[in-house]
Design an enzyme around this catalytic site. Structure first.
Site, PDB file in Angstrom:
ATOM      1  N   GLU A   1      53.644  -4.549 -66.269  1.00 30.37           N
ATOM      2  CA  GLU A   1      54.584  -5.092 -67.262  1.00 30.37           C
ATOM      3  C   GLU A   1      55.939  -5.427 -66.617  1.00 30.37           C
ATOM      4  OE1 GLU A   1      54.263  -3.683 -71.229  1.00 30.37           O
ATOM      5  OE2 GLU A   1      52.252  -2.897 -70.900  1.00 30.37           O
TER       6      GLU A   1
ATOM      7  N   ARG B   1      54.149  31.504 -58.544  1.00 33.08           N
ATOM      8  CA  ARG B   1      53.883  31.516 -57.096  1.00 33.08           C
ATOM      9  C   ARG B   1      54.899  32.401 -56.367  1.00 33.08           C
ATOM     10  NH1 ARG B   1      50.471  30.889 -52.836  1.00 33.08           N
ATOM     11  NH2 ARG B   1      51.470  29.830 -51.081  1.00 33.08           N
TER      12      ARG B   1
ATOM     13  N   GLU C   1      61.312  -4.792 -59.307  1.00 31.72           N
ATOM     14  CA  GLU C   1      62.100  -5.947 -58.847  1.00 31.72           C
ATOM     15  C   GLU C   1      62.336  -6.923 -60.009  1.00 31.72           C
ATOM     16  OE1 GLU C   1      59.441  -4.604 -57.208  1.00 31.72           O
ATOM     17  OE2 GLU C   1      60.709  -3.634 -55.718  1.00 31.72           O
TER      18      GLU C   1
ATOM     19  N   THR D   1      48.176 -11.847 -66.824  1.00 30.25           N
ATOM     20  CA  THR D   1      48.120 -11.873 -65.364  1.00 30.25           C
ATOM     21  C   THR D   1      46.880 -12.599 -64.843  1.00 30.25           C
ATOM     22  OG1 THR D   1      49.361  -9.826 -65.285  1.00 30.25           O
ATOM     23  CG2 THR D   1      48.108 -10.386 -63.305  1.00 30.25           C
ATOM     24  N   GLU D   2      47.109 -13.429 -63.834  1.00 34.96           N
ATOM     25  CA  GLU D   2      46.012 -14.116 -63.137  1.00 34.96           C
ATOM     26  C   GLU D   2      46.138 -13.804 -61.652  1.00 34.96           C
ATOM     27  OE1 GLU D   2      45.963 -18.291 -64.005  1.00 34.96           O
ATOM     28  OE2 GLU D   2      45.549 -17.957 -66.136  1.00 34.96           O
TER      29      GLU D   2
ATOM     30  N   HIS E   1      54.794  22.581 -55.539  1.00 32.96           N
ATOM     31  CA  HIS E   1      53.466  23.205 -55.495  1.00 32.96           C
ATOM     32  C   HIS E   1      52.960  23.409 -54.061  1.00 32.96           C
ATOM     33  CE1 HIS E   1      53.365  22.162 -59.754  1.00 32.96           C
ATOM     34  NE2 HIS E   1      52.226  22.795 -59.884  1.00 32.96           N
TER      35      HIS E   1
ATOM     36  N   PHE F   1      45.856  -7.640 -73.725  1.00 37.58           N
ATOM     37  CA  PHE F   1      46.838  -8.705 -73.519  1.00 37.58           C
ATOM     38  C   PHE F   1      46.534  -9.373 -72.189  1.00 37.58           C
ATOM     39  CE2 PHE F   1      51.143  -9.742 -71.784  1.00 37.58           C
ATOM     40  CZ  PHE F   1      51.725 -10.419 -72.840  1.00 37.58           C
ATOM     41  N   GLY F   2      46.139 -10.641 -72.221  1.00 36.54           N
ATOM     42  CA  GLY F   2      45.712 -11.300 -70.995  1.00 36.54           C
ATOM     43  C   GLY F   2      46.720 -12.320 -70.495  1.00 36.54           C
TER      44      GLY F   2
ATOM     45  N   GLY G   1      51.309 -13.209 -61.151  1.00 39.36           N
ATOM     46  CA  GLY G   1      51.663 -11.818 -61.452  1.00 39.36           C
ATOM     47  C   GLY G   1      53.120 -11.791 -61.856  1.00 39.36           C
TER      48      GLY G   1
HETATM   49  N1  COS Z   1      62.203 -13.358 -74.336  1.00 38.60           N
HETATM   50  C1  COS Z   1      62.029 -14.630 -74.802  1.00 38.60           C
HETATM   51  N2  COS Z   1      62.115 -15.709 -73.988  1.00 38.60           N
HETATM   52  C2  COS Z   1      62.388 -15.492 -72.686  1.00 38.60           C
HETATM   53  C3  COS Z   1      62.569 -14.202 -72.156  1.00 38.60           C
HETATM   54  C4  COS Z   1      62.467 -13.113 -73.048  1.00 38.60           C
HETATM   55  N3  COS Z   1      62.637 -11.862 -72.620  1.00 38.60           N
HETATM   56  N4  COS Z   1      62.811 -14.311 -70.846  1.00 38.60           N
HETATM   57  C5  COS Z   1      62.794 -15.616 -70.543  1.00 38.60           C
HETATM   58  N5  COS Z   1      62.533 -16.326 -71.671  1.00 38.60           N
HETATM   59  C6  COS Z   1      62.458 -17.786 -71.789  1.00 38.60           C
HETATM   60  C7  COS Z   1      63.752 -18.413 -71.360  1.00 38.60           C
HETATM   61  O1  COS Z   1      64.649 -18.512 -72.443  1.00 38.60           O
HETATM   62  C8  COS Z   1      63.312 -19.781 -70.876  1.00 38.60           C
HETATM   63  O2  COS Z   1      63.172 -20.624 -71.992  1.00 38.60           O
HETATM   64  P1  COS Z   1      63.422 -22.211 -71.866  1.00 38.60           P
HETATM   65  O3  COS Z   1      62.208 -22.745 -71.153  1.00 38.60           O
HETATM   66  O4  COS Z   1      63.498 -22.688 -73.264  1.00 38.60           O
HETATM   67  O5  COS Z   1      64.684 -22.397 -71.095  1.00 38.60           O
HETATM   68  C9  COS Z   1      61.936 -19.501 -70.300  1.00 38.60           C
HETATM   69  O6  COS Z   1      61.482 -18.276 -70.886  1.00 38.60           O
HETATM   70  C10 COS Z   1      61.979 -19.362 -68.814  1.00 38.60           C
HETATM   71  O7  COS Z   1      62.994 -18.404 -68.538  1.00 38.60           O
HETATM   72  P2  COS Z   1      63.452 -18.013 -67.077  1.00 38.60           P
HETATM   73  O8  COS Z   1      63.658 -19.269 -66.285  1.00 38.60           O
HETATM   74  O9  COS Z   1      64.526 -16.994 -67.128  1.00 38.60           O
HETATM   75  O10 COS Z   1      62.138 -17.314 -66.618  1.00 38.60           O
HETATM   76  P3  COS Z   1      61.668 -17.115 -65.206  1.00 38.60           P
HETATM   77  O11 COS Z   1      60.453 -17.897 -64.961  1.00 38.60           O
HETATM   78  O12 COS Z   1      62.809 -17.237 -64.245  1.00 38.60           O
HETATM   79  O13 COS Z   1      61.284 -15.562 -65.342  1.00 38.60           O
HETATM   80  C11 COS Z   1      60.799 -13.436 -64.509  1.00 38.60           C
HETATM   81  C12 COS Z   1      61.364 -14.790 -64.270  1.00 38.60           C
HETATM   82  C13 COS Z   1      60.396 -12.921 -63.143  1.00 38.60           C
HETATM   83  C14 COS Z   1      61.853 -12.561 -65.146  1.00 38.60           C
HETATM   84  C15 COS Z   1      59.580 -13.504 -65.458  1.00 38.60           C
HETATM   85  O14 COS Z   1      58.652 -14.441 -64.972  1.00 38.60           O
HETATM   86  C16 COS Z   1      58.910 -12.157 -65.575  1.00 38.60           C
HETATM   87  O15 COS Z   1      59.341 -11.303 -66.355  1.00 38.60           O
HETATM   88  N6  COS Z   1      57.853 -11.946 -64.773  1.00 38.60           N
HETATM   89  C17 COS Z   1      57.102 -10.729 -64.807  1.00 38.60           C
HETATM   90  C18 COS Z   1      55.967 -10.886 -65.715  1.00 38.60           C
HETATM   91  C19 COS Z   1      55.323  -9.585 -65.924  1.00 38.60           C
HETATM   92  O16 COS Z   1      55.940  -8.656 -66.425  1.00 38.60           O
HETATM   93  N7  COS Z   1      54.057  -9.543 -65.556  1.00 38.60           N
HETATM   94  C20 COS Z   1      53.312  -8.373 -65.692  1.00 38.60           C
HETATM   95  C21 COS Z   1      52.357  -8.557 -66.773  1.00 38.60           C
HETATM   96  S1  COS Z   1      51.550  -7.037 -67.010  1.00 38.60           S
HETATM   97  S2  COS Z   1      50.884  -7.351 -68.779  1.00 38.60           S
END
Ligand code: COS
Length: 379
Positions: free
Chosen positions: A363, A268, A367, A126-127, A338, A123-124, A131
């Site tokens: 994921e 132990r 925070e 993150t850039e 330990h 699943f790609g 993040g």
């Molecule tokens: N499921 C479906 N849609 C979602 C959703 C969810 N869980 N969360 C948000 N959305 C949608 C919202 O409904 C909104 O839609 P509209 O554009 O139609 O209004 C849109 O996405 C933007 O939502 P919101 O403004 O709440 O998103 P933010 O940019 O504020 O999100 C966080 C903030 C930080 C919560 C989000 O960017 C996030 O989860 N970041 C972390 C990402 C992550 O986990 N990265 C690690 C990847 S490792 S594989």
């Protein structure tokens, strides 16, 4: 309300536990020390149906419920957290979006092989600059005829070292921010696709997390997953399920650390008796057991809500927030139980402590989980 596992769920638990003890645990230390992707385990996971557990059997999946899935990820992660995340990524981050958002022909072409474990998924999202702020993508897709030409890169992509089918997120409209992101299915063999450096990490050292590069990569327009501009929502919705998988991984790591601590404390001896006789140790063990049980309840509740078809973003965020916090605390205390031996690589708890930390990061950091939870309170 019934807190008992069903007969089928107990069968999954026993089957996966036996498999993990026999086939997964013996490799864990070597995988960690060498930072080696457990390629030989992939066909074994596939044979047991652990790579497409919740996928419709029509596409070669197991068709089991999400609670069974959390149980399986916990058991595999207890034996080896690297193998646990390999499995979680394939199930939650690849099979799920392909099944939920894919067309019938995409499901036949891509979901089937990934769910059956013939082709591993990744699943790609993150850039380097996207993040936590996942909406700030830089990779771009430009439509030319019946293809998209994609340029850009990704970092820290779990499974990338060995994966063959990728769900990636790139901008199709760079002027629209998060609403300009679209999801695509791409294959390792596509010209212009390459996998970069495999990261040398603190924990889950064998999960093949690497960079991806797209250089004028031509992707058939048919490989657009869902609609143009809906990629951010697809990513966020997918991560909701992914967070249940990672929370399950955290519970497995913590459970392993507790079991190691119980065993070691009874073997132990200091001051002429087993250290398990001392209240200081007993309290640590009691806190471990209580916090693990609470985490497991949150994890299974989130999975239960998902299965019931209701919104589960907040339940998944709570489960991951708590389970990852508990995993870090329990593994730290396991080292304390330990003593000096826990700081040595011969002892499993040393690896578990390093493996636990990532569950607070990937994921969505802790925070981010708090942002999701607080957002639901303050709407
Ligand atoms: N499921 C479906 N849609 C979602 C959703 C969810 N869980 N969360 C948000 N959305 C949608 C919202 O409904 C909104 O839609 P509209 O554009 O139609 O209004 C849109 O996405 C933007 O939502 P919101 O403004 O709440 O998103 P933010 O940019 O504020 O999100 C966080 C903030 C930080 C919560 C989000 O960017 C996030 O989860 N970041 C972390 C990402 C992550 O986990 N990265 C690690 C990847 S490792 S594989």
């Amino acid at each position: 309300m019934d807190f008992q596992l069903t007969k089928e769920q107990r069968l999954v638990q026993q089957t996966v536990r036996d498999f993990a003890e026999k086939e997964v645990a013996p490799l864990a230390q070597e995988i960690d020390q060498e930072g080696r992707f457990p390629r030989e385990t992939v066909p074994k996971l596939a044979k047991l149906g652990l790579l497409g557990m919740m996928t419709d059997p029509k596409y070669g999946g197991g068709g089991v419920d999400s609670v069974s899935y959390t149980i399986a990820v916990e058991e595999v992660s207890k034996a080896c957290a690297t193998t646990g995340v390999l499995m979680s990524v394939n199930n939650s981050l690849v099979c799920h979006p392909l099944e939920k958002f894919g067309t019938e022909s995409q499901k036949e072409q891509y979901l089937g092989p990934v769910a059956r474990g013939e082709r591993l998924g990744a699943f790609g999202l993150t850039e380097p600059g996207a993040g936590t702020d996942a909406g700030s993508q830089r990779s771009v897709a430009v439509k030319e005829g019946d293809e998209y030409i994609i340029n850009g890169s990704k970092v820290f992509i779990s499974n990338a070292e060995a994966a063959e089918t990728f769900v990636i997120f790139v901008l199709t409209d760079p002027t629209a921010g998060a609403r300009g992101i679209s999801a695509f299915i791409v294959e390792r063999e596509f010209p212009g696709f390459s996998v970069g450096k495999v990261e040398d990490k603190m924990g889950i050292r064998g999960n093949g997390a690497a960079e991806l590069f797209f250089e004028d990569m031509a992707v058939p327009a048919d490989n657009l997953l869902g609609q143009e501009g809906k990629g951010f929502k697809i990513a966020m919705g997918t991560l909701d399920g992914g967070r249940i998988g990672i929370a399950s991984q955290a519970v497995g790591i913590a459970q392993a650390a507790m079991e190691e601590s119980v065993k070691y404390s009874q073997e132990r001896e200091q001051f002429g008796k087993a250290i398990s006789k001392f209240q200081a140790i007993q309290w640590m063990l009691a806190d471990m057991a209580t916090e693990i049980a609470a985490s497991r309840h949150l994890v299974r509740k989130a999975a239960y809500i998902k299965d019931s078809g209701k919104p589960y973003s907040v339940a998944a965020a709570m489960a991951k927030l708590m389970a990852s916090d508990v995993a870090v605390r329990v593994t730290r205390d396991a080292i304390q139980v330990h003593g000096g031996y826990g700081y040595i690589k011969d002892y499993t708890v040393e690896r578990l402590y390093r493996d636990a930390k990532i569950t607070e990061l990937y994921e969505g950091t802790s925070e981010v989980q708090r942002m999701v939870i607080a957002g639901s309170l303050l709407r």
